[in-house]
Design a protein around this motif. Structure first.
Motif, PDB file in Angstrom:
ATOM      1  N   LEU A 224       0.822  -1.204   0.000  1.00 11.69           N
ATOM      2  CA  LEU A 224       0.000   0.000   0.000  1.00 11.69           C
ATOM      3  C   LEU A 224       0.861   1.262   0.000  1.00 11.69           C
ATOM      4  N   GLY A 225       2.075   1.154   0.511  1.00 15.03           N
ATOM      5  CA  GLY A 225       2.954   2.314   0.565  1.00 15.03           C
ATOM      6  C   GLY A 225       4.047   2.307  -0.476  1.00 15.03           C
ATOM      7  N   ALA A 226       3.997   1.363  -1.412  1.00 15.39           N
ATOM      8  CA  ALA A 226       5.052   1.263  -2.425  1.00 15.39           C
ATOM      9  C   ALA A 226       4.945   2.407  -3.431  1.00 15.39           C
ATOM     10  N   ASP A 227       6.095   2.853  -3.946  1.00 12.01           N
ATOM     11  CA  ASP A 227       6.127   3.958  -4.903  1.00 12.01           C
ATOM     12  C   ASP A 227       5.846   3.512  -6.335  1.00 12.01           C
ATOM     13  N   HIS A 228       6.075   2.216  -6.615  1.00 10.45           N
ATOM     14  CA  HIS A 228       5.968   1.747  -8.006  1.00 10.45           C
ATOM     15  C   HIS A 228       5.652   0.259  -7.976  1.00 10.45           C
ATOM     16  N   PRO A 229       4.908  -0.266  -8.959  1.00 10.27           N
ATOM     17  CA  PRO A 229       4.629  -1.699  -8.981  1.00 10.27           C
ATOM     18  C   PRO A 229       5.875  -2.569  -9.088  1.00 10.27           C
ATOM     19  N   MET A 230       6.997  -1.986  -9.491  1.00 10.87           N
ATOM     20  CA  MET A 230       8.238  -2.764  -9.533  1.00 10.87           C
ATOM     21  C   MET A 230       8.603  -3.292  -8.150  1.00 10.87           C
ATOM     22  N   GLU A 231       8.261  -2.529  -7.099  1.00 13.58           N
ATOM     23  CA  GLU A 231       8.546  -3.011  -5.750  1.00 13.58           C
ATOM     24  C   GLU A 231       7.773  -4.296  -5.465  1.00 13.58           C
ATOM     25  N   ALA A 232       6.505  -4.322  -5.892  1.00 16.71           N
ATOM     26  CA  ALA A 232       5.707  -5.537  -5.725  1.00 16.71           C
ATOM     27  C   ALA A 232       6.268  -6.666  -6.584  1.00 16.71           C
ATOM     28  N   HIS A 233       6.682  -6.352  -7.781  1.00 19.12           N
ATOM     29  CA  HIS A 233       7.218  -7.376  -8.679  1.00 19.12           C
ATOM     30  C   HIS A 233       8.456  -8.044  -8.080  1.00 19.12           C
ATOM     31  N   ARG A 234       9.323  -7.254  -7.454  1.00 24.48           N
ATOM     32  CA  ARG A 234      10.532  -7.830  -6.858  1.00 24.48           C
ATOM     33  C   ARG A 234      10.164  -8.803  -5.735  1.00 24.48           C
ATOM     34  N   VAL A 235       9.240  -8.374  -4.867  1.00 25.52           N
ATOM     35  CA  VAL A 235       8.844  -9.242  -3.763  1.00 25.52           C
ATOM     36  C   VAL A 235       8.078 -10.451  -4.274  1.00 25.52           C
ATOM     37  N   ASP A 236       7.152 -10.225  -5.218  1.00 26.06           N
ATOM     38  CA  ASP A 236       6.416 -11.345  -5.820  1.00 26.06           C
ATOM     39  C   ASP A 236       7.375 -12.401  -6.350  1.00 26.06           C
ATOM     40  N   SER A 237       8.404 -11.934  -7.051  1.00 25.28           N
ATOM     41  CA  SER A 237       9.333 -12.860  -7.695  1.00 25.28           C
ATOM     42  C   SER A 237      10.063 -13.718  -6.661  1.00 25.28           C
ATOM     43  N   GLN A 238      10.522 -13.084  -5.586  1.00 26.14           N
ATOM     44  CA  GLN A 238      11.188 -13.850  -4.527  1.00 26.14           C
ATOM     45  C   GLN A 238      10.221 -14.835  -3.878  1.00 26.14           C
ATOM     46  N   ALA A 239       9.001 -14.363  -3.619  1.00 25.42           N
ATOM     47  CA  ALA A 239       8.026 -15.216  -2.936  1.00 25.42           C
ATOM     48  C   ALA A 239       7.619 -16.406  -3.809  1.00 25.42           C
ATOM     49  N   ILE A 240       7.371 -16.171  -5.081  1.00 26.20           N
ATOM     50  CA  ILE A 240       6.993 -17.260  -5.987  1.00 26.20           C
ATOM     51  C   ILE A 240       8.133 -18.269  -6.112  1.00 26.20           C
ATOM     52  N   PHE A 241       9.367 -17.775  -6.202  1.00 25.11           N
ATOM     53  CA  PHE A 241      10.519 -18.673  -6.321  1.00 25.11           C
ATOM     54  C   PHE A 241      10.642 -19.549  -5.074  1.00 25.11           C
ATOM     55  N   GLU A 242      10.595 -18.919  -3.895  1.00 22.94           N
ATOM     56  CA  GLU A 242      10.768 -19.673  -2.654  1.00 22.94           C
ATOM     57  C   GLU A 242       9.592 -20.605  -2.378  1.00 22.94           C
ATOM     58  N   ARG A 243       8.393 -20.111  -2.581  1.00 21.67           N
ATOM     59  CA  ARG A 243       7.219 -20.939  -2.336  1.00 21.67           C
ATOM     60  C   ARG A 243       7.100 -22.066  -3.366  1.00 21.67           C
ATOM     61  N   GLY A 244       7.506 -21.784  -4.593  1.00 14.62           N
ATOM     62  CA  GLY A 244       7.355 -22.769  -5.655  1.00 14.62           C
ATOM     63  C   GLY A 244       8.162 -24.036  -5.449  1.00 14.62           C
ATOM     64  N   ARG A 245       9.256 -23.914  -4.706  1.00 18.77           N
ATOM     65  CA  ARG A 245      10.089 -25.097  -4.456  1.00 18.77           C
ATOM     66  C   ARG A 245       9.856 -25.679  -3.055  1.00 18.77           C
ATOM     67  N   SER A 246       8.859 -25.156  -2.355  1.00 20.08           N
ATOM     68  CA  SER A 246       8.633 -25.570  -0.967  1.00 20.08           C
ATOM     69  C   SER A 246       7.807 -26.844  -0.885  1.00 20.08           C
ATOM     70  N   ALA A 247       7.862 -27.463   0.298  1.00 20.63           N
ATOM     71  CA  ALA A 247       7.039 -28.645   0.552  1.00 20.63           C
ATOM     72  C   ALA A 247       5.551 -28.305   0.481  1.00 20.63           C
ATOM     73  N   ASP A 248       5.202 -27.081   0.832  1.00 21.81           N
ATOM     74  CA  ASP A 248       3.806 -26.669   0.742  1.00 21.81           C
ATOM     75  C   ASP A 248       3.304 -26.687  -0.696  1.00 21.81           C
ATOM     76  N   ALA A 249       4.105 -26.153  -1.617  1.00 22.56           N
ATOM     77  CA  ALA A 249       3.679 -26.111  -3.017  1.00 22.56           C
ATOM     78  C   ALA A 249       3.543 -27.523  -3.589  1.00 22.56           C
ATOM     79  N   ILE A 250       4.482 -28.386  -3.252  1.00 26.81           N
ATOM     80  CA  ILE A 250       4.389 -29.778  -3.713  1.00 26.81           C
ATOM     81  C   ILE A 250       3.107 -30.413  -3.198  1.00 26.81           C
ATOM     82  N   GLU A 251       2.820 -30.212  -1.913  1.00 27.35           N
ATOM     83  CA  GLU A 251       1.609 -30.776  -1.321  1.00 27.35           C
ATOM     84  C   GLU A 251       0.356 -30.149  -1.930  1.00 27.35           C
ATOM     85  N   GLY A 252       0.361 -28.841  -2.126  1.00 22.78           N
ATOM     86  CA  GLY A 252      -0.814 -28.167  -2.655  1.00 22.78           C
ATOM     87  C   GLY A 252      -1.201 -28.652  -4.037  1.00 22.78           C
ATOM     88  N   VAL A 253      -0.217 -28.787  -4.916  1.00 20.48           N
ATOM     89  CA  VAL A 253      -0.501 -29.250  -6.273  1.00 20.48           C
ATOM     90  C   VAL A 253      -0.875 -30.727  -6.270  1.00 20.48           C
TER      91      VAL A 253
END
Length: 286
Positions: A224-253
Motif C-alpha cells: 500500500l505504501g510502495a512507490d511503483h509496482p516494480m517493488e511488488a514485482h521484486r517481492v512477488d518474484s522472490q516469494a513465488i521462487f521460494e514458495r514454488g520449491r517448498s514442501a507446501d507447493a508440492i503438497e498443494g498441487v
C-alpha cells in the motif's frame, strides 16, 4: 496467560479475542491496550492458530476511550508523560501490533464501535458488521484528532473523501453507511455475525497454507505504501521462487491433482523464507 479485560479462546484453528468490559461498553483502557498486544503475541506464536476473530462482549464492540476520568482524560502530560517525544498513543501501539500480525484478523462488530473502538480495527484484514452496529470517528467532537495511525489506514481503506467526511463531522453512522463507504465488507443479522466471521476464518484454516497466508498478508499491506509496482514485482518474484520449491507447493498441487484436502507441513512461526521481512525494521515500542 490470564487477562482481565479481554478473553482469548482458541478452537478449531481460530482464536477469538473478545473485548470484555461489557458493563462499560468495552471502553478502551491502558490495561486493555496491554492485553491486546499480549494476545497478538500469543496468537502469532501459536501454530494452532490460523486466524483471529475480534469482537466485543455485550451490547457494544468498543465505545472508545474510557472517559470516566473526566475532562483530563486525554491530558497525558498530567498523567506522567513529561514530553511529547516520549509519549506513545496507546491505540497506535495496538494498531501497529495488529499490523505486524502473521495471522489474518477479522473484526466482528457486534455493536457500537466509536473512536479507538473503530480506529484500532483498521489494520484488521476483514471487517464484518452486525446490522445493529454503529460507527463514529468522533475525535473532532471531543477536541482531539484521529489516532491509532488511522490517518494512514483510513484513507487507504475508504478513500480520502470518505475519510475526510467521517473525521471532519465526527458523526455516528449506521452499518449500512459503513458498508457503502467500504469500511466493512458485509452487514449481517446480529444472530449471524459470529457464524459469518468464524466461517471466513474456517475457510482459511481448512484450505490454505499458513506461510502463504502470512506472506500474502504482508505483501498486501506493505505494498500500500510502495512507490511503483516494480517493488511488488521484486517481492512477488522472490516469494513465488521460494514458495514454488517448498514442501507446501508440492503438497498443494499434489492434493489438487489427487482431489483431496491438502495437509500443508510448513508453519508461519518457523518456516518463513529467508527474504522475510523485506522491509526496514522499525522499533515497535519506545
Amino acid at each position: 496467560m490470564p487477562f482481565s479485560e479481554i478473553l482469548l479462546e482458541v478452537a478449531d484453528g481460530v482464536a477469538t479475542i473478545t473485548l470484555h468490559r461489557p458493563e462499560k461498553l468495552n471502553a478502551f483502557t491502558v490495561t486493555m491496550m496491554k492485553e491486546l498486544i499480549d494476545a497478538f503475541d500469543v496468537t502469532d506464536a501459536d501454530d494452532a492458530v490460523r486466524a483471529v476473530v475480534v469482537t466485543g462482549a455485550g451490547r457494544a464492540f468498543c465505545a472508545g476511550a474510557d472517559v470516566s476520568g473526566g475532562g483530563q482524560t486525554f491530558d497525558y502530560e498530567s498523567q506522567g508523560s513529561r514530553e511529547v517525544r516520549e509519549f506513545r498513543d496507546g491505540g497506535g501501539l495496538v494498531s501497529l501490533r495488529i499490523f505486524e500480525s502473521r495471522k489474518p484478523v477479522i473484526a466482528a462488530f457486534n455493536g457500537a464501535a466509536v473512536g479507538v473502538g473503530v480506529t484500532m480495527t483498521l489494520p484488521m484484514d476483514i471487517r464484518i458488521a452486525s446490522s445493529s452496529a454503529r460507527f463514529g470517528f468522533v475525535f473532532a467532537r471531543r477536541g482531539i484528532v484521529p489516532e491509532a495511525a488511522s490517518s494512514w489506514f483510513l484513507p487507504r481503506i475508504v478513500g480520502i473523501s470518505q475519510a475526510a467526511e467521517w473525521c471532519y463531522t465526527g458523526r455516528v453512522f449506521p452499518a449500512e453507511e459503513a458498508l457503502a463507504g467500504r469500511l466493512v465488507s458485509r452487514v449481517v443479522a446480529p444472530e449471524a455475525l459470529m457464524d459469518t466471521a468464524r466461517g471466513i476464518a474456517r475457510e482459511i484454516v481448512e484450505h490454505t497454507a499458513p506461510v502463504s497466508v502470512a506472506l500474502t498478508r504482508a505483501m498486501l499491506w506493505r505494498m500500500l505504501g510502495a512507490d511503483h509496482p516494480m517493488e511488488a514485482h521484486r517481492v512477488d518474484s522472490q516469494a513465488i521462487f521460494e514458495r514454488g520449491r517448498s514442501a507446501d507447493a508440492i503438497e498443494g498441487v499434489t492434493a489438487f491433482l489427487q482431489k483431496r484436502p491438502a495437509q500443508f507441513p510448513m508453519r508461519a512461526s518457523a518456516d518463513m523464507p529467508a527474504f522475510y521481512p523485506w522491509w526496514p525494521a522499525r522499533a515497535f515500542k519506545p
